[in-house]
Design a protein around this motif. Structure first.
Motif, short mmCIF file in Angstrom:
data_model
loop_
_atom_site.label_atom_id
_atom_site.label_comp_id
_atom_site.label_asym_id
_atom_site.label_seq_id
_atom_site.Cartn_x
_atom_site.Cartn_y
_atom_site.Cartn_z
N ALA A 36 17.04 42.46 149.10
CA ALA A 36 15.98 43.56 148.83
C ALA A 36 15.23 43.60 147.08
N GLY A 37 15.71 42.63 146.18
CA GLY A 37 14.72 42.31 145.96
C GLY A 37 14.19 42.71 144.29
N GLN A 38 15.93 43.90 144.67
CA GLN A 38 16.31 44.95 143.29
C GLN A 38 17.81 45.10 142.46
N PRO A 39 17.33 44.01 141.66
CA PRO A 39 18.46 43.59 140.82
C PRO A 39 18.49 44.91 140.13
N GLN A 282 29.47 36.80 134.07
CA GLN A 282 30.88 37.12 135.51
C GLN A 282 30.17 37.47 136.85
N ALA A 283 29.02 37.71 137.19
CA ALA A 283 28.30 37.72 138.70
C ALA A 283 28.62 36.42 138.81
N MET A 284 28.10 35.35 138.17
CA MET A 284 27.47 34.24 138.55
C MET A 284 28.88 33.16 138.61
C1 LIG Z 1 19.42 47.86 131.60
C2 LIG Z 1 20.88 46.93 132.36
C3 LIG Z 1 20.28 46.13 131.70
C4 LIG Z 1 21.09 44.75 131.63
N1 LIG Z 1 21.48 43.57 130.72
C5 LIG Z 1 22.09 42.90 131.11
C6 LIG Z 1 22.12 41.26 130.10
O1 LIG Z 1 21.39 41.30 128.74
N2 LIG Z 1 22.99 40.54 129.88
C7 LIG Z 1 23.99 40.79 131.47
O2 LIG Z 1 24.84 39.92 131.31
N3 LIG Z 1 24.22 41.76 132.24
C8 LIG Z 1 23.40 42.78 131.88
N4 LIG Z 1 22.95 43.91 133.00
C9 LIG Z 1 24.05 43.66 133.88
C10 LIG Z 1 23.27 43.22 135.16
O3 LIG Z 1 22.70 43.56 135.28
C11 LIG Z 1 24.84 43.35 136.36
O4 LIG Z 1 26.19 42.72 135.68
C12 LIG Z 1 24.42 42.03 137.29
O5 LIG Z 1 22.74 42.12 137.56
C13 LIG Z 1 25.34 41.80 138.20
O6 LIG Z 1 24.73 41.12 139.31
P1 LIG Z 1 25.01 41.23 141.06
O7 LIG Z 1 24.13 39.54 141.42
O8 LIG Z 1 26.43 41.49 140.86
O9 LIG Z 1 24.72 42.38 141.36
P2 LIG Z 1 22.50 42.79 141.19
O10 LIG Z 1 21.49 41.89 140.15
O11 LIG Z 1 22.22 43.77 141.37
O12 LIG Z 1 21.87 42.05 142.77
C14 LIG Z 1 21.81 42.95 143.35
C15 LIG Z 1 20.47 42.36 144.77
O13 LIG Z 1 20.97 42.97 146.56
C16 LIG Z 1 20.13 43.73 147.07
N5 LIG Z 1 20.36 44.29 147.43
C17 LIG Z 1 21.32 45.43 147.67
N6 LIG Z 1 21.31 46.16 148.95
C18 LIG Z 1 21.32 45.40 149.89
C19 LIG Z 1 20.55 45.68 151.32
N7 LIG Z 1 21.86 46.52 151.39
N8 LIG Z 1 20.01 44.30 151.76
C20 LIG Z 1 19.66 43.40 151.07
N9 LIG Z 1 20.03 43.30 149.64
C21 LIG Z 1 20.55 44.23 149.28
C22 LIG Z 1 18.92 44.32 145.46
O14 LIG Z 1 18.09 44.42 146.01
C23 LIG Z 1 19.43 43.30 144.66
O15 LIG Z 1 18.08 42.37 144.41
C24 LIG Z 1 22.19 44.62 132.44
C25 LIG Z 1 22.42 46.18 133.28
C26 LIG Z 1 21.81 47.05 133.56
C27 LIG Z 1 21.54 48.82 134.26
#
Ligand SMILES: Cc1cc2nc3c(=O)[nH]c(=O)nc-3n(C[C@H](O)[C@H](O)[C@H](O)COP(=O)(O)OP(=O)(O)OC[C@H]3O[C@@H](n4cnc5c(N)ncnc54)[C@H](O)[C@@H]3O)c2cc1C
Length: 313
Positions: A36-39, A282-284
């Motif tokens: 969905a493109g909203q990290p 950690q997510a990576m």
């Molecule tokens: C303001 C802010 C700043 C941050 N800065 C840092 C930083 O400087 N360094 C750092 O290490 N961490 C940082 N973080 C933490 C970091 O954002 C997370 O640890 C990381 O994004 C987790 O990765 P993820 O892949 O689990 O989830 P996300 O990056 O959130 O990716 C999830 C993806 O799944 C998609 N998705 C969700 N629901 C659906 C659906 N139903 N269908 C299809 N796609 C969907 C979303 O749109 C998104 O693209 C920060 C967090 C915040 C809130």
């Protein structure tokens, strides 16, 4: 996008999902990422504490990750997954746009939403001067006037941590009620001011936060706020599958083993959706682990199917 069966569908193309996809693509697995493109960190201009990528924008890291995964044959579909159905030997994934696909395995990597405290003006500089993670952004506000606005006792850890980055620290403790005297003494011993009045407004200018206003009209000049939202995991699409969950200090999340496997034999999960306190590195790592674990499970299944077919001959 082809409509035939995928080895793996990865829901979510953030740090966790793309890492899982890369591992699967490099394992010659037919892999689809639906994103969905909203990290979660899209509000921040730069990432920190991510080795080799310090200062990179979140979007740039994901663009690189996408093109790396694509170079190994991973395919992408932009959109939201609405539901997942168990068909026995496969899973059926339905997207909000009506597209349906079928996969032998699933990696959930959809992250969380941060539902911020409802204080007027608070959300305006989220990711820039309203922050939650000292390791991600503490350096950028070192020595500055920082207010910590915890919404629950667990949020107080930000106050203790941030004393490492600044001496000008105030804790707005109203949401916590009366503080434990031992905790209060520890905070005061290191010069941390405690304000127990409710905050009525965050004052901002174009560059950032400038002050907190309390209900009695007191103004506290500040340069940054640390707070924590209520975390909402994006796992509604799996609601029909009744996966095991565990409750912790940050809420209830789907339970996974160290390789990311859930209680369902064909579903893995990685990143913030199951581990909300973790950051990009950690997510990576969790995504890469889950990708490898999915491939291993499919390898096992390929042998089981071959043995069964061999016996029938
Ligand atoms: C303001 C802010 C700043 C941050 N800065 C840092 C930083 O400087 N360094 C750092 O290490 N961490 C940082 N973080 C933490 C970091 O954002 C997370 O640890 C990381 O994004 C987790 O990765 P993820 O892949 O689990 O989830 P996300 O990056 O959130 O990716 C999830 C993806 O799944 C998609 N998705 C969700 N629901 C659906 C659906 N139903 N269908 C299809 N796609 C969907 C979303 O749109 C998104 O693209 C920060 C967090 C915040 C809130």
């Amino acid at each position: 996008m082809e409509t035939t069966k995928w080895d793996a569908v990865v829901i979510g193309g953030g740090a966790a999902g793309l890492s899982a996809a890369q591992a699967l693509g490099r394992s010659l697995r037919r892999t689809l990422v639906i994103d969905a493109g909203q990290p979660r960190n899209r509000f921040a201009a730069q990432m920190h504490n991510v080795l080799g990528h310090d200062g990179t924008s979140p979007g740039a890291l994901l663009a690189t990750g996408r093109s790396e995964a694509a170079s190994y044959g991973v395919e992408f579909h932009d959109g939201f997954v609405a539901s997942v159905r168990d068909l026995g030997q496969t899973l059926e994934v339905t997207m909000e746009d009506g597209t349906v696909c079928e996969a032998r395995s699933l990696v959930l990597a959809t992250g969380v939403s941060d539902d911020l405290p409802e204080i007027p003006g608070l959300a305006q500089h989220w990711g820039a001067r309203v922050l939650h993670c000292p390791y991600c952004h503490g350096w950028e506000v070192r020595g500055a006037r920082i207010a910590v606005v915890p919404r629950s006792p667990v949020g107080l850890h930000q106050a203790f941590l941030l004393r490492q980055w600044t001496e000008q620290l105030v804790v707005c403790s109203e949401a916590l009620g009366t503080l434990d005297p031992i905790i209060e003494a520890r905070l005061r011993a290191r010069g941390i001011e405690i304000v127990d009045e409710a905050i009525s407004e965050v004052r901002n200018d174009d560059l950032g936060v400038t002050a907190l206003r309390t209900v009695s009209g007191r103004e506290l000049p500040i340069d940054a706020i640390f707070t924590a939202g209520t975390l909402r995991p994006h796992d509604h699409m799996l609601a029909g599958l009744t996966l095991a969950r565990s409750a912790g200090p940050l809420g209830e999340f789907i339970t996974v083993d160290p390789a990311g496997r859930t209680s369902h034999p064909r579903i893995w999960a990685a990143g913030n959706v199951v581990s909300p306190a973790t950051a990009v590195p950690q997510a990576m790592a969790a995504g890469a682990m889950a990708g490898a674990a999915v491939n291993f499970a499919l390898v096992e299944e390929d042998f089981d199917l071959a043995v069964a077919a061999h016996k029938e001959q």
